[in-house]
Design a protein around this motif. Sequence first.
Motif, PDB file in Angstrom:
ATOM      1  N   THR A   1       0.827  -1.199   0.000  1.00 50.18           N
ATOM      2  CA  THR A   1       0.000   0.000   0.000  1.00 50.18           C
ATOM      3  C   THR A   1       0.867   1.256   0.000  1.00 50.18           C
ATOM      4  OG1 THR A   1      -0.118  -0.108   2.421  1.00 50.18           O
ATOM      5  CG2 THR A   1      -1.871  -1.181   1.190  1.00 50.18           C
ATOM      6  N   ILE A   2       0.210   2.401  -0.283  1.00 52.78           N
ATOM      7  CA  ILE A   2       0.974   3.657  -0.335  1.00 52.78           C
ATOM      8  C   ILE A   2       1.378   4.119   1.057  1.00 52.78           C
ATOM      9  CG2 ILE A   2      -0.124   4.348  -2.486  1.00 52.78           C
ATOM     10  CD1 ILE A   2      -1.958   6.180  -0.861  1.00 52.78           C
ATOM     11  N   ARG A   3       0.724   3.598   2.087  1.00 55.60           N
ATOM     12  CA  ARG A   3       1.082   3.932   3.471  1.00 55.60           C
ATOM     13  C   ARG A   3       0.754   2.736   4.361  1.00 55.60           C
ATOM     14  NH1 ARG A   3      -3.862   6.523   2.633  1.00 55.60           N
ATOM     15  NH2 ARG A   3      -5.506   5.909   4.104  1.00 55.60           N
ATOM     16  N   HIS A   4       1.280   2.767   5.560  1.00 55.55           N
ATOM     17  CA  HIS A   4       1.016   1.687   6.503  1.00 55.55           C
ATOM     18  C   HIS A   4      -0.421   1.768   7.009  1.00 55.55           C
ATOM     19  CE1 HIS A   4       5.019  -0.044   6.793  1.00 55.55           C
ATOM     20  NE2 HIS A   4       5.529   1.176   6.875  1.00 55.55           N
TER      21      HIS A   4
ATOM     22  N   ILE B   1      -7.084   1.077   1.758  1.00 48.65           N
ATOM     23  CA  ILE B   1      -5.896   1.896   1.496  1.00 48.65           C
ATOM     24  C   ILE B   1      -5.457   1.623   0.058  1.00 48.65           C
ATOM     25  CG2 ILE B   1      -3.532   2.395   2.185  1.00 48.65           C
ATOM     26  CD1 ILE B   1      -4.202   1.411   4.957  1.00 48.65           C
ATOM     27  N   PRO B   2      -5.174   2.657  -0.741  1.00 48.74           N
ATOM     28  CA  PRO B   2      -4.769   2.434  -2.131  1.00 48.74           C
ATOM     29  C   PRO B   2      -3.506   1.581  -2.231  1.00 48.74           C
ATOM     30  CG  PRO B   2      -5.352   4.732  -1.775  1.00 48.74           C
ATOM     31  CD  PRO B   2      -5.319   4.089  -0.419  1.00 48.74           C
ATOM     32  N   LEU B   3      -3.518   0.661  -3.166  1.00 45.35           N
ATOM     33  CA  LEU B   3      -2.376  -0.209  -3.412  1.00 45.35           C
ATOM     34  C   LEU B   3      -1.501   0.375  -4.513  1.00 45.35           C
ATOM     35  CD1 LEU B   3      -4.124  -3.711  -3.366  1.00 45.35           C
ATOM     36  CD2 LEU B   3      -2.691  -2.747  -1.589  1.00 45.35           C
ATOM     37  N   ILE B   4      -0.271  -0.066  -4.532  1.00 44.18           N
ATOM     38  CA  ILE B   4       0.669   0.315  -5.580  1.00 44.18           C
ATOM     39  C   ILE B   4       0.521  -0.674  -6.742  1.00 44.18           C
ATOM     40  CG2 ILE B   4       3.114   0.703  -6.112  1.00 44.18           C
ATOM     41  CD1 ILE B   4       3.545   1.216  -3.120  1.00 44.18           C
ATOM     42  N   PRO B   5       0.356  -0.217  -8.006  1.00 41.13           N
ATOM     43  CA  PRO B   5       0.469   1.158  -8.508  1.00 41.13           C
ATOM     44  C   PRO B   5      -0.821   1.953  -8.342  1.00 41.13           C
ATOM     45  CG  PRO B   5       0.116  -0.356 -10.330  1.00 41.13           C
ATOM     46  CD  PRO B   5       0.212  -1.215  -9.090  1.00 41.13           C
ATOM     47  N   VAL B   6      -0.655   3.253  -8.158  1.00 44.02           N
ATOM     48  CA  VAL B   6      -1.790   4.154  -7.978  1.00 44.02           C
ATOM     49  C   VAL B   6      -2.255   4.634  -9.346  1.00 44.02           C
ATOM     50  CG1 VAL B   6      -2.591   6.255  -6.859  1.00 44.02           C
ATOM     51  CG2 VAL B   6      -0.870   4.833  -5.747  1.00 44.02           C
ATOM     52  N   ALA B   7      -3.577   4.694  -9.522  1.00 47.30           N
ATOM     53  CA  ALA B   7      -4.136   5.137 -10.798  1.00 47.30           C
ATOM     54  C   ALA B   7      -3.880   6.621 -11.008  1.00 47.30           C
ATOM     55  CB  ALA B   7      -5.630   4.843 -10.845  1.00 47.30           C
ATOM     56  N   GLU B   8      -3.507   6.977 -12.226  1.00 55.05           N
ATOM     57  CA  GLU B   8      -3.274   8.386 -12.543  1.00 55.05           C
ATOM     58  C   GLU B   8      -4.586   9.149 -12.694  1.00 55.05           C
ATOM     59  OE1 GLU B   8      -0.885   8.449 -16.004  1.00 55.05           O
ATOM     60  OE2 GLU B   8       0.869   7.510 -15.046  1.00 55.05           O
ATOM     61  N   LYS B   9      -5.642   8.463 -13.140  1.00 58.11           N
ATOM     62  CA  LYS B   9      -6.934   9.104 -13.313  1.00 58.11           C
ATOM     63  C   LYS B   9      -7.893   8.631 -12.227  1.00 58.11           C
ATOM     64  CE  LYS B   9      -6.391   9.395 -18.349  1.00 58.11           C
ATOM     65  NZ  LYS B   9      -6.994   9.052 -19.648  1.00 58.11           N
ATOM     66  N   ASN B  10      -8.956   9.391 -12.062  1.00 57.17           N
ATOM     67  CA  ASN B  10      -9.969   9.064 -11.063  1.00 57.17           C
ATOM     68  C   ASN B  10     -10.929   8.047 -11.675  1.00 57.17           C
ATOM     69  OD1 ASN B  10     -11.499   9.032  -8.762  1.00 57.17           O
ATOM     70  ND2 ASN B  10     -12.514  10.992  -9.173  1.00 57.17           N
ATOM     71  N   ILE B  11     -10.584   6.772 -11.586  1.00 55.64           N
ATOM     72  CA  ILE B  11     -11.394   5.713 -12.172  1.00 55.64           C
ATOM     73  C   ILE B  11     -12.077   4.933 -11.053  1.00 55.64           C
ATOM     74  CG2 ILE B  11      -9.952   5.534 -14.223  1.00 55.64           C
ATOM     75  CD1 ILE B  11      -8.582   3.151 -13.003  1.00 55.64           C
ATOM     76  N   ARG B  12     -13.007   4.051 -11.463  1.00 55.53           N
ATOM     77  CA  ARG B  12     -13.762   3.273 -10.492  1.00 55.53           C
ATOM     78  C   ARG B  12     -12.817   2.305  -9.772  1.00 55.53           C
ATOM     79  NH1 ARG B  12     -19.220   2.575 -10.104  1.00 55.53           N
ATOM     80  NH2 ARG B  12     -19.505   3.515 -12.176  1.00 55.53           N
ATOM     81  N   PRO B  13     -12.846   2.269  -8.455  1.00 54.81           N
ATOM     82  CA  PRO B  13     -11.878   1.432  -7.719  1.00 54.81           C
ATOM     83  C   PRO B  13     -12.226  -0.046  -7.774  1.00 54.81           C
ATOM     84  CG  PRO B  13     -13.372   2.484  -6.176  1.00 54.81           C
ATOM     85  CD  PRO B  13     -13.721   3.019  -7.539  1.00 54.81           C
TER      86      PRO B  13
END
Length: 493
Positions: A34-37, A455-467
């Motif tokens: 994830t991008i953070r703990h 929590i967002p996982l890596i890689p993070v989407a560049e656009k605001n798309i449906r999760p």
Amino acid sequence: MSQLRSEDSDLMHEFGDFPDDDLKVEQVEKERRTIRHSVPEDGGDLDPHVRDCVKSYTQPWLVVSRRCQGDGWSAYSERVGLHKVLHKQIFESDFQPENKDKPSPTLAGLSDDSSRTLTSCDFNLRSLAPDQRVEGLLAFSSHEELDRFNQEARHAKRHPEVFALYPPPDEDDAVEIRPIPDCPKEHTGERILIRCQAMKFEIDIEPIFATMALYDLKEKKKISENFYCDLNSEQFRNFLKPHTPHVDHSTLARSAIFSVTYPSPDIYLVIKIEKVLQQGEISDCADPYLTMRESDSTKNRDKLEKLKSQAEAFCQRLGRYRMPFAWATVNIMEVISQTAASDRDVTDSDSVKGGVCEFVHRRTSQLPRRNSERFTSMEEACYNVHTFKPATITIPTIFKQEGDRLSDEDLLKFLADIKKSSTPQRRIKTIPGCIKLDMSPIHDTPQACLSTELIPLIPVAEKNIRPIKEVLEFPSSEVYVPHNIYRWVWRLS
């Protein structure tokens, strides 16, 4: 070595020597998906012991390794110079093969002056030279004198390197192989992506909500948490706007990643359907879905408008409450067995056993005719979960829920009935409609994916798309891995 006395240090060096840089200690950062703990930052008011335990989820690993580990005894002995003092030794054996013409030697070790080995036919023992007498054999000596004599005898002609006498073992013939372990990491089973495309009934008058989860019929357990999916249009979402002024981006997910550690032929995806709480019994609320048809929408326009206005009124009053409506199921391993067995490009549609699922795939083949062949292919599919082809599933049978609550025990009984026959043996009404799903294997983490803690996982989407959400697995059997991931526990008050 630090506990030895000064007079014992020389003695220990006779048994072996270890290099000073044999141990290597380093810190390795923990692998993070994830991008953070997931550990909360506001932990200042915690007990000191609890705070230290929470910090263990974020602190780097302390890795202690040996430089000589894996090189074998030969590399280590060359490093410390053990083989330099070991000379090549040749041993001679006095063994003779058995011969029927000659008697076997029985007095081995006794020989005459001509170095002739005695056999059982030699009886002239008087001609042999007597052995040298042992001096002081019967002489009296004190215990201290005897111990001193034995100690001097033990040190006489002693080899300087004891361990060097043992030949280096072959690395391939090692009795015990100790591989260097990897740092602990989060456990994930075989991952399957399921996307809910559509859920359609004969009439469309109110918001409908779907909840998906995996069940293992063989183990009689629920093996995943719930995934909540909202497929409603913008019109029906406005019905609930007074109760949901703020909509989190994670609630827009229509795709879920399920993890299966122990694949089984009896893993079912169960979809529970709910609606906003209304006045009356469940059977009364479901009656319009059973009697009205989409083809009669023109004739029943006034009735549909009345039902829609009633549903909007209920959403305004009780929009935060839900009531059970229907449920559907599909054996996902049966779908995987079809995709794994497909070997040619055909556009076809096959019905999965039980009449519960209509399987649609561009590469399909006919199912085995016999049950034994079908179950054999399903067992093989359990070991090839990550290799099946993407598929589209159409579920044409939706069961109306009879009671106020469908427990896991009742649901497992229904699944057992579906496995035996096309429909549950108990008389359950079906609601006209269908559910469409897309299913595919997951090898790499897709973009815009959320962990089980959202929590967002890596890689993070560049656009605001449906999760896309990851669904936490409840393994049917114990998984022996350390718990090194901090999990949030949500408690509903």
